[in-house]
Design a protein around this motif. Sequence first.
Motif, mmCIF file in Angstrom:
data_model
loop_
_atom_site.group_PDB
_atom_site.id
_atom_site.type_symbol
_atom_site.label_atom_id
_atom_site.label_comp_id
_atom_site.label_asym_id
_atom_site.label_seq_id
_atom_site.Cartn_x
_atom_site.Cartn_y
_atom_site.Cartn_z
ATOM 1 N N UNK A 88 0.701 -1.194 -0.007
ATOM 2 C CA UNK A 88 -0.057 0.047 -0.074
ATOM 3 C C UNK A 88 1.066 1.237 0.014
ATOM 4 N N UNK A 89 2.102 1.030 0.523
ATOM 5 C CA UNK A 89 3.081 2.312 0.229
ATOM 6 C C UNK A 89 3.852 2.282 -0.954
ATOM 7 N N UNK A 90 3.838 3.273 -1.673
ATOM 8 C CA UNK A 90 4.789 3.282 -3.117
ATOM 9 C C UNK A 90 5.968 4.210 -2.554
ATOM 10 N N UNK A 91 6.912 3.447 -2.995
ATOM 11 C CA UNK A 91 8.438 4.156 -2.693
ATOM 12 C C UNK A 91 8.751 4.777 -4.065
ATOM 13 N N UNK A 92 9.247 6.084 -4.087
ATOM 14 C CA UNK A 92 9.854 6.527 -5.145
ATOM 15 C C UNK A 92 11.295 6.991 -5.060
ATOM 16 N N UNK A 93 11.945 6.949 -5.989
ATOM 17 C CA UNK A 93 13.346 7.356 -5.980
ATOM 18 C C UNK A 93 13.254 8.623 -6.612
ATOM 19 N N UNK A 94 13.732 9.639 -6.051
ATOM 20 C CA UNK A 94 14.005 11.073 -6.653
ATOM 21 C C UNK A 94 15.645 11.222 -6.932
ATOM 22 N N UNK A 127 13.959 21.911 -13.353
ATOM 23 C CA UNK A 127 13.046 20.997 -14.420
ATOM 24 C C UNK A 127 12.791 19.452 -13.788
ATOM 25 N N UNK A 128 11.754 18.996 -13.434
ATOM 26 C CA UNK A 128 11.579 17.573 -12.895
ATOM 27 C C UNK A 128 10.935 16.911 -14.081
ATOM 28 N N UNK A 129 11.478 15.812 -14.092
ATOM 29 C CA UNK A 129 10.917 14.564 -15.207
ATOM 30 C C UNK A 129 10.684 13.403 -14.609
ATOM 31 N N UNK A 130 9.623 12.490 -15.383
ATOM 32 C CA UNK A 130 9.452 11.312 -15.136
ATOM 33 C C UNK A 130 9.843 10.274 -16.308
ATOM 34 N N UNK A 131 10.687 9.234 -16.233
ATOM 35 C CA UNK A 131 11.164 8.393 -17.167
ATOM 36 C C UNK A 131 9.912 7.759 -17.839
ATOM 37 N N UNK A 132 10.192 7.297 -19.311
ATOM 38 C CA UNK A 132 8.888 7.088 -20.081
ATOM 39 C C UNK A 132 8.763 5.539 -19.440
ATOM 40 N N UNK A 133 9.527 4.718 -18.817
ATOM 41 C CA UNK A 133 9.424 3.507 -18.378
ATOM 42 C C UNK A 133 9.331 3.367 -16.843
ATOM 43 N N UNK A 134 8.724 4.452 -16.383
ATOM 44 C CA UNK A 134 8.517 4.609 -14.758
ATOM 45 C C UNK A 134 7.526 3.583 -14.345
ATOM 46 N N UNK A 135 7.878 2.936 -13.258
ATOM 47 C CA UNK A 135 6.851 1.840 -12.713
ATOM 48 C C UNK A 135 5.647 2.446 -12.057
ATOM 49 N N UNK A 181 4.488 9.310 -9.272
ATOM 50 C CA UNK A 181 5.470 10.398 -9.420
ATOM 51 C C UNK A 181 4.695 11.698 -9.923
ATOM 52 N N UNK A 182 3.692 11.613 -10.675
ATOM 53 C CA UNK A 182 3.144 12.741 -10.966
ATOM 54 C C UNK A 182 2.221 13.292 -9.796
ATOM 55 N N UNK A 183 1.810 12.463 -8.838
ATOM 56 C CA UNK A 183 1.119 13.075 -7.548
ATOM 57 C C UNK A 183 2.205 13.919 -6.940
ATOM 58 N N UNK A 184 3.321 13.485 -6.877
ATOM 59 C CA UNK A 184 4.607 14.405 -6.028
ATOM 60 C C UNK A 184 4.674 15.469 -6.952
ATOM 61 N N UNK A 185 4.622 15.492 -8.298
ATOM 62 C CA UNK A 185 4.899 16.840 -9.197
ATOM 63 C C UNK A 185 3.964 17.726 -9.141
ATOM 64 N N UNK A 186 2.426 17.146 -8.996
ATOM 65 C CA UNK A 186 1.341 18.002 -8.957
ATOM 66 C C UNK A 186 1.323 18.786 -7.676
ATOM 67 N N UNK A 187 1.798 18.145 -6.571
ATOM 68 C CA UNK A 187 1.898 18.673 -5.178
ATOM 69 C C UNK A 187 2.862 19.956 -5.109
ATOM 70 N N UNK A 188 4.031 19.763 -6.254
ATOM 71 C CA UNK A 188 5.088 20.909 -6.034
ATOM 72 C C UNK A 188 4.299 22.146 -6.604
#
Lengths: 297, 436
Positions: free
Chosen positions: B34-40, B316-324, B329-336
């Motif tokens: 239930x917790x998703x870990x993201x590497x930034x 500039x923040x990006x998400x790679x095309x093959x992001x799992x 990841x977008x939720x983080x960018x949206x929050x910024x």
Amino acid sequence: MRERQRNLQGWLFVSPWLVGFFLFTLYPILASLYYSFCDYRVLSPPRWVGLANYVALLTDRDYFLPSLWNTLFMLIELPLALIIGLTMALLLNHKIPGIGIFRTIYYLPSIMPVVAVAVLWLWVLNPQYGLLNAVLTPLLAPFGLQPPGWLADPKWSKPAFIMMDLWAVGGSVVIYLASLQNVPAHLYEAAEIDGAGAWHKTLNVTLPMISPVIFYNLIMGVIWTFQYFTQTFIMTQGGPQNSTLFYALYLFYNAFRDFRMGRACAMAWILFILTLIATLIVFRTSARWVYYEGERG
Amino acid sequence: MPSIMRINRLLLIMSIVLAALVLPACQHRQHDPGVVHLRAWTMWGGDEAEAFQVVVDEFNRTHPHIQVHNLAAVEDTKIIRAIVANDPPEIFTLRDPGYLGSLAGNGALLCLDEFFKQSGLKESDYAPGSLSQCRYNGKLYAMIYLMDCFALLWNKDAFREVGLDPERPPKTLSELLEYARKLTKRDANGRIVRIGMMPPDPLIIISAFGGQFIDPKTGMPTADHPRNIEALEWYQKLIEVQGGAEEVNAFQAGFGQEMGINNPFLVGKVAMMINGQWNPYWFQRYGPKVRYGAAPIPYPDQYPEQKNPTWLGGNIFCIPVNCKHPKEAWEFLRWTQTVEAQVLFASTMHGVPNILAARKERSLREGEPWKRAFAVFMDVANSPNARHFPPTPITGLYQYEIYSAVDFVRYGTKTPAQALRDVQKRVYREMLFWRR
């Protein structure tokens, strides 16, 4: 049976090296040869373009050929390093009190990390506040001259690098020193009996006896010069006016700034061939001046 | 052969020990369902990494189902290698935004248009020149989290010393030349001890002249645009009035690090400069006694429509095309992009918010003395003449070409027109090569 088992065990024991060699050395080398014939932009699959990369490079008068010229210019350093290194080794070969301290002092610069040395020399070569120009300014002032801008001046940037490298000549001094101490004393005695002075002893005994080491240093120097990178990457990034855009730096720019990995691979192979030719030339001439003990010559 | 047997046993024991050491390290992250870990992977190091960590902590606190783990001080080339190796982080920054075009053009970045549309974010929330830094070929490939913006900074004491009104900065670029000449000071040997105007980034001057890097219709380079040539002619004059390339270069080479007490502006070696919004805070920290002012960059006299020019950069923040985990990841960018997150980061990183509403925030404008000058930057960033380098697949090369052209111009080896025509020839060829 037992023989086979031992063989197998032998292979197993060398397998870490074998795997490393095939996977991380041989494969990348062969892959780079293939990529050098491709339009390969790293992030998308390579596309075969034949000799296009090589043609583009060899006709590039703006960057490729100047970068090659800049690198060849640095070969001037080799004879200078030879003369200075050998002279220093001859001086440090005297048995006087405290010689160990002097040897250490002259060796020290060559074991300092390149990055630290580069940053240090940025300050030494600083046109306004640098140590070097602080010394030169009062010396040149009576003649109405001003010291050069070193790295800020396209005419002086390469000589500045050469000067900086000569400061760290201590590494080859140690090698010369070791070989000087291997020259058999009886040869000097024989020469003395024949009436040779210090000069003739150096010329006719020392130099021939240590010629294999000079040869070794020369070859290493050629290879090292062709790969000249760290100093310019840190200190000038190729400027001013591309005067310090050396071959390896331009290769790096192709690969990691412009994503022209195919062209960068082609540059790597041209570099390999050039180094090979230069080394072969040195080897060919070596028969004439390198003396190996025990060889009939 | 007993000795070999012994060695075999030894090897076995060694590999068990090794495995015992390595395996737990692979599992250090607990897999709480239930917790998703993201590497930034982000570019900031040192103090700036701490400032970004505060933002990450705040996000993690308010979003318990997503945990972002920041890796500081990452080089762009490391990210590119990770993408090629098919194991990129879920979120990453670009230290050099010039990589955006080549990454997007190669299909390495996730297109964010769909996410953006569904997020409730509106184009009109954004400051001019913010989203356009994230677009390539009309598609959105990144999110900007705070921007950089440039203005003129001048030393009031230096102005007073040479008889200029310390409260009146130059308005036009020809005035700037006049001021630069007056403010440049030499010693008895004729060497510069204070430069009137620090030679600015030529890209800024080109954009101040209304110059152009890319034809918006064809997408092809326009390096030798007449306005670009005019800009470099002005640049050449700036170097001339201050003593020529060799003098100026020698003087500039003696500058200490900008971040610290040896900042050339703070030690009085520079009377005027065009620099970024982070300076007011640095000045307060490293040279609080220096009296300075901040104002919009002067504009070319002959083009009054170019008034209030400025140059923009951005994180500039990006998400790679093959992001799992693209959604998270977008939720983080949206929050910024929330006002709260913008103000939080702006107050510690001293960047200009890219969301217009956050620029009005009082806490960024009032309080400590540096914030008054910072507010000037935030207002300058609103200018319709704010520009940035357009995202292209060849930005790195293009900018290097312009900088080396300026090098030739500085030394008088080439005329501005000649130098820029040479640039045009090469970048045009490169763009054709790219499009093939």
